[in-house]
Scaffold this motif. Structure first.
Motif, PDB file in Angstrom:
ATOM      1  N   ASN A 147       3.781   0.701   2.752  1.00 45.11           N
ATOM      2  CA  ASN A 147       3.762  -0.443   3.683  1.00 45.11           C
ATOM      3  C   ASN A 147       3.560  -1.722   2.894  1.00 45.11           C
ATOM      4  N   PHE A 148       4.180  -2.805   3.358  1.00 39.26           N
ATOM      5  CA  PHE A 148       3.992  -4.068   2.644  1.00 39.26           C
ATOM      6  C   PHE A 148       3.856  -5.253   3.587  1.00 39.26           C
ATOM      7  N   ASN A 149       3.139  -6.251   3.077  1.00 44.29           N
ATOM      8  CA  ASN A 149       2.974  -7.553   3.746  1.00 44.29           C
ATOM      9  C   ASN A 149       3.235  -8.602   2.670  1.00 44.29           C
ATOM     10  N   LEU A 190      -3.952  18.414 -14.037  1.00 42.69           N
ATOM     11  CA  LEU A 190      -5.100  17.744 -14.668  1.00 42.69           C
ATOM     12  C   LEU A 190      -6.304  17.715 -13.740  1.00 42.69           C
ATOM     13  N   ALA A 191      -6.050  17.539 -12.438  1.00 42.22           N
ATOM     14  CA  ALA A 191      -7.149  17.442 -11.473  1.00 42.22           C
ATOM     15  C   ALA A 191      -7.488  18.805 -10.858  1.00 42.22           C
ATOM     16  N   ASN A 192      -6.751  19.846 -11.294  1.00 44.06           N
ATOM     17  CA  ASN A 192      -7.005  21.201 -10.808  1.00 44.06           C
ATOM     18  C   ASN A 192      -6.918  21.284  -9.275  1.00 44.06           C
ATOM     19  N   LEU A 193      -5.827  20.714  -8.737  1.00 45.81           N
ATOM     20  CA  LEU A 193      -5.651  20.685  -7.281  1.00 45.81           C
ATOM     21  C   LEU A 193      -4.630  21.737  -6.852  1.00 45.81           C
ATOM     22  N   THR A 194      -4.780  22.211  -5.594  1.00 44.14           N
ATOM     23  CA  THR A 194      -3.801  23.174  -5.073  1.00 44.14           C
ATOM     24  C   THR A 194      -2.476  22.508  -4.750  1.00 44.14           C
ATOM     25  N   TYR A 247       0.841  -1.199   0.000  1.00 47.66           N
ATOM     26  CA  TYR A 247       0.000   0.000   0.000  1.00 47.66           C
ATOM     27  C   TYR A 247       0.872   1.244   0.000  1.00 47.66           C
ATOM     28  N   PHE A 248       0.424   2.275  -0.687  1.00 45.47           N
ATOM     29  CA  PHE A 248       1.084   3.582  -0.602  1.00 45.47           C
ATOM     30  C   PHE A 248       0.033   4.654  -0.385  1.00 45.47           C
ATOM     31  N   VAL A 249       0.494   5.783   0.130  1.00 41.56           N
ATOM     32  CA  VAL A 249      -0.400   6.832   0.601  1.00 41.56           C
ATOM     33  C   VAL A 249      -0.117   8.120  -0.164  1.00 41.56           C
ATOM     34  N   SER A 295      15.466  -5.172  -4.810  1.00 44.05           N
ATOM     35  CA  SER A 295      16.355  -6.329  -4.645  1.00 44.05           C
ATOM     36  C   SER A 295      17.253  -6.125  -3.434  1.00 44.05           C
ATOM     37  N   LEU A 296      17.591  -7.214  -2.809  1.00 42.34           N
ATOM     38  CA  LEU A 296      18.494  -7.167  -1.659  1.00 42.34           C
ATOM     39  C   LEU A 296      19.128  -8.533  -1.490  1.00 42.34           C
ATOM     40  N   SER A 297      20.232  -8.566  -0.754  1.00 41.37           N
ATOM     41  CA  SER A 297      20.747  -9.889  -0.425  1.00 41.37           C
ATOM     42  C   SER A 297      20.647 -10.098   1.071  1.00 41.37           C
ATOM     43  N   LEU A 298      20.295 -11.315   1.431  1.00 44.95           N
ATOM     44  CA  LEU A 298      20.117 -11.660   2.838  1.00 44.95           C
ATOM     45  C   LEU A 298      20.732 -13.036   3.066  1.00 44.95           C
ATOM     46  N   ASP A 299      20.767 -13.419   4.329  1.00 43.32           N
ATOM     47  CA  ASP A 299      21.325 -14.722   4.664  1.00 43.32           C
ATOM     48  C   ASP A 299      20.194 -15.754   4.684  1.00 43.32           C
ATOM     49  N   HIS A 313       1.041   9.491 -16.969  1.00 45.40           N
ATOM     50  CA  HIS A 313       1.768  10.738 -16.718  1.00 45.40           C
ATOM     51  C   HIS A 313       2.763  10.652 -15.569  1.00 45.40           C
ATOM     52  N   LEU A 314       2.557   9.684 -14.653  1.00 44.21           N
ATOM     53  CA  LEU A 314       3.470   9.585 -13.507  1.00 44.21           C
ATOM     54  C   LEU A 314       4.486   8.471 -13.731  1.00 44.21           C
ATOM     55  N   PHE A 315       4.010   7.239 -13.796  1.00 51.13           N
ATOM     56  CA  PHE A 315       4.935   6.102 -13.894  1.00 51.13           C
ATOM     57  C   PHE A 315       5.463   5.900 -15.307  1.00 51.13           C
ATOM     58  N   THR A 339      -1.235  12.394  -0.489  1.00 48.64           N
ATOM     59  CA  THR A 339      -1.841  13.519   0.238  1.00 48.64           C
ATOM     60  C   THR A 339      -2.080  14.658  -0.754  1.00 48.64           C
ATOM     61  N   LYS A 340      -3.306  15.089  -0.857  1.00 46.93           N
ATOM     62  CA  LYS A 340      -3.619  16.216  -1.739  1.00 46.93           C
ATOM     63  C   LYS A 340      -4.341  17.296  -0.951  1.00 46.93           C
ATOM     64  N   LYS A 341      -4.327  18.500  -1.486  1.00 46.63           N
ATOM     65  CA  LYS A 341      -4.997  19.645  -0.834  1.00 46.63           C
ATOM     66  C   LYS A 341      -4.633  19.694   0.651  1.00 46.63           C
ATOM     67  N   THR A 398     -10.066   6.814 -13.638  1.00 45.15           N
ATOM     68  CA  THR A 398      -9.432   7.941 -14.341  1.00 45.15           C
ATOM     69  C   THR A 398      -8.070   8.248 -13.728  1.00 45.15           C
ATOM     70  N   ARG A 399      -8.025   8.207 -12.416  1.00 46.84           N
ATOM     71  CA  ARG A 399      -6.776   8.504 -11.720  1.00 46.84           C
ATOM     72  C   ARG A 399      -5.737   7.414 -11.987  1.00 46.84           C
ATOM     73  N   ASP A 400      -6.174   6.144 -11.971  1.00 46.50           N
ATOM     74  CA  ASP A 400      -5.243   5.049 -12.289  1.00 46.50           C
ATOM     75  C   ASP A 400      -4.625   5.275 -13.676  1.00 46.50           C
ATOM     76  N   THR A 449      -3.139   0.894  -3.784  1.00 44.61           N
ATOM     77  CA  THR A 449      -2.364  -0.351  -3.817  1.00 44.61           C
ATOM     78  C   THR A 449      -1.941  -0.712  -5.237  1.00 44.61           C
ATOM     79  N   PHE A 450      -1.074  -1.700  -5.341  1.00 45.39           N
ATOM     80  CA  PHE A 450      -0.762  -2.351  -6.613  1.00 45.39           C
ATOM     81  C   PHE A 450      -1.268  -3.780  -6.506  1.00 45.39           C
ATOM     82  N   ARG A 451      -2.064  -4.212  -7.480  1.00 47.97           N
ATOM     83  CA  ARG A 451      -2.682  -5.538  -7.410  1.00 47.97           C
ATOM     84  C   ARG A 451      -1.726  -6.672  -7.761  1.00 47.97           C
TER      85      ARG A 451
HETATM   86  O1  OTP Z   1      -9.920  15.685  -8.874  1.00 45.04           O
HETATM   87  P1  OTP Z   1      -9.462  14.787  -7.747  1.00 45.04           P
HETATM   88  O2  OTP Z   1      -9.223  15.526  -6.460  1.00 45.04           O
HETATM   89  O3  OTP Z   1     -10.350  13.600  -7.579  1.00 45.04           O
HETATM   90  O4  OTP Z   1      -7.982  14.310  -8.221  1.00 45.04           O
HETATM   91  P2  OTP Z   1      -7.444  12.860  -8.147  1.00 45.04           P
HETATM   92  O5  OTP Z   1      -7.261  12.480  -6.709  1.00 45.04           O
HETATM   93  O6  OTP Z   1      -8.218  11.946  -9.021  1.00 45.04           O
HETATM   94  O7  OTP Z   1      -5.986  13.040  -8.840  1.00 45.04           O
HETATM   95  C1  OTP Z   1      -4.854  13.474  -8.156  1.00 45.04           C
HETATM   96  C2  OTP Z   1      -3.897  12.342  -7.996  1.00 45.04           C
HETATM   97  C3  OTP Z   1      -3.430  11.916  -6.791  1.00 45.04           C
HETATM   98  C4  OTP Z   1      -3.797  12.583  -5.535  1.00 45.04           C
HETATM   99  C5  OTP Z   1      -2.487  10.743  -6.725  1.00 45.04           C
HETATM  100  C6  OTP Z   1      -1.026  11.175  -6.664  1.00 45.04           C
HETATM  101  C7  OTP Z   1      -0.142   9.998  -6.463  1.00 45.04           C
HETATM  102  C8  OTP Z   1       1.002   9.978  -5.716  1.00 45.04           C
HETATM  103  C9  OTP Z   1       1.523  11.164  -5.024  1.00 45.04           C
HETATM  104  C10 OTP Z   1       1.730   8.686  -5.549  1.00 45.04           C
HETATM  105  C11 OTP Z   1       3.125   8.656  -6.088  1.00 45.04           C
HETATM  106  C12 OTP Z   1       3.728   7.299  -5.855  1.00 45.04           C
HETATM  107  C13 OTP Z   1       5.041   7.041  -5.667  1.00 45.04           C
HETATM  108  C14 OTP Z   1       6.060   8.123  -5.726  1.00 45.04           C
HETATM  109  C15 OTP Z   1       5.552   5.681  -5.339  1.00 45.04           C
HETATM  110  C16 OTP Z   1       4.587   4.515  -5.373  1.00 45.04           C
HETATM  111  C17 OTP Z   1       5.129   3.299  -4.664  1.00 45.04           C
HETATM  112  C18 OTP Z   1       5.849   2.295  -5.241  1.00 45.04           C
HETATM  113  C19 OTP Z   1       6.190   2.251  -6.671  1.00 45.04           C
HETATM  114  C20 OTP Z   1       6.273   1.121  -4.395  1.00 45.04           C
HETATM  115  C21 OTP Z   1       7.676   1.246  -3.831  1.00 45.04           C
HETATM  116  C22 OTP Z   1       8.038   0.024  -3.046  1.00 45.04           C
HETATM  117  C23 OTP Z   1       8.608   0.004  -1.804  1.00 45.04           C
HETATM  118  C24 OTP Z   1       9.000   1.239  -1.088  1.00 45.04           C
HETATM  119  C25 OTP Z   1       8.849  -1.328  -1.144  1.00 45.04           C
HETATM  120  C26 OTP Z   1      10.261  -1.498  -0.653  1.00 45.04           C
HETATM  121  C27 OTP Z   1      10.508  -2.914  -0.203  1.00 45.04           C
HETATM  122  C28 OTP Z   1      11.529  -3.308   0.610  1.00 45.04           C
HETATM  123  C29 OTP Z   1      12.500  -2.334   1.177  1.00 45.04           C
HETATM  124  C30 OTP Z   1      11.725  -4.735   1.032  1.00 45.04           C
HETATM  125  C31 OTP Z   1      11.081  -5.798   0.158  1.00 45.04           C
HETATM  126  C32 OTP Z   1      11.265  -7.166   0.780  1.00 45.04           C
HETATM  127  C33 OTP Z   1      11.649  -8.281   0.112  1.00 45.04           C
HETATM  128  C34 OTP Z   1      11.969  -8.274  -1.333  1.00 45.04           C
HETATM  129  C35 OTP Z   1      11.740  -9.607   0.839  1.00 45.04           C
HETATM  130  C36 OTP Z   1      12.802  -9.651   1.870  1.00 45.04           C
HETATM  131  C37 OTP Z   1      12.801 -10.972   2.544  1.00 45.04           C
HETATM  132  C38 OTP Z   1      13.222 -11.221   3.818  1.00 45.04           C
HETATM  133  C39 OTP Z   1      13.155 -12.591   4.344  1.00 45.04           C
HETATM  134  C40 OTP Z   1      13.783 -10.157   4.693  1.00 45.04           C
END
Ligand code: OTP
Length: 179
Positions: free
Chosen positions: A171-173, A158-162, A19-21, A83-87, A70-72, A23-25, A62-64, A33-35
């Motif tokens: 966060n991940f599980n 595009l969304a006309n936000l401040t 999950y990621f979070v 990626s990481l290395s572990l024991d 435009h973002l990714f 914040t707007k306005k 629309t936002r997806d 989330t990513f499925r």
């Molecule tokens: O009009 P309106 O108001 O309705 O407008 P809208 O809301 O429609 O439109 C406006 C749009 C909005 C508000 C959305 C804007 C979006 C953003 C700001 C989000 C931007 C997102 C970003 C920058 C990043 C997104 C996240 C990722 C890509 C995921 C990153 C992944 C992470 C951090 C995971 C890291 C993992 C780690 C460190 C470990 C992983 C573990 C393993 C591999 C296993 C290890 C194993 C053992 C045993 C230890």
């Protein structure tokens, strides 16, 4: 009890989440989330997580679509990869029904940029063949570290936000199982 033989782990995507979070306005905070996630841990301790950015799910189609385009820029950067290395033996030795904290140093590749993430995770052994890996603290990303601020500004316009914050907690599980 621990497994007798060593086998690679594969992510159980149906039981994993990230999950990621945003914040707007200033005060409007939303969880997304990513499925589609995939990943594995090899016997050499190479652990990987792949996030299919086209599977972004913010609950608003629309936002997806705007985020993918435009973002990714999923045509050029379809995945975020960690990626990481572990024991391996340390992971294998966690007894079933117990949780162990581990310090990890991972590399996140997003939008063609590598950043290092040093954090603490907890590894819980669910059974001889399954582990659950969770972050302990929220992982705080900043879009500017990846050059994603221009994309966020496009979404904001595009969304006309401040404002849309560049700070994004994650966060991940993750459930991994041996085959
Ligand atoms: O009009 P309106 O108001 O309705 O407008 P809208 O809301 O429609 O439109 C406006 C749009 C909005 C508000 C959305 C804007 C979006 C953003 C700001 C989000 C931007 C997102 C970003 C920058 C990043 C997104 C996240 C990722 C890509 C995921 C990153 C992944 C992470 C951090 C995971 C890291 C993992 C780690 C460190 C470990 C992983 C573990 C393993 C591999 C296993 C290890 C194993 C053992 C045993 C230890």
């Amino acid at each position: 009890s621990e497994p007798q033989i060593s086998l690679p782990y594969v992510l159980d995507s149906n039981n994993s989440s990230l999950y990621f979070v945003s914040t707007k306005k200033e005060h409007t905070v939303e969880t997304h989330t990513f499925r589609t996630l995939s990943g594995d841990i090899s016997l050499d301790g190479d652990a990987r997580l792949s996030i299919d950015l086209s599977s972004v799910d913010t609950g608003v189609e629309t936002r997806d679509g705007r985020m993918k385009e435009h973002l990714f820029d999923i045509n050029t950067y379809p995945l975020a990869q960690v990626s990481l290395s572990l024991d391996y033996d340390t992971v294998k030795a966690v007894p079933a029904g117990t949780t162990q904290e581990m310090e990890i140093s991972a590399t996140l590749n997003l939008y063609g940029v590598d950043i290092q993430i040093d954090t603490q995770v907890q590894v819980s052994r669910l059974s001889s063949s399954r582990i659950l890996v969770q972050n302990i603290q929220p992982i705080l990303l900043n879009a500017t570290d990846f050059g994603l601020e221009a994309g966020i500004e496009t979404l904001r316009t595009l969304a006309n936000l401040t404002s849309i914050s560049y700070a994004v907690p994650v966060n991940f599980n993750l459930v991994f199982q041996t085959q």
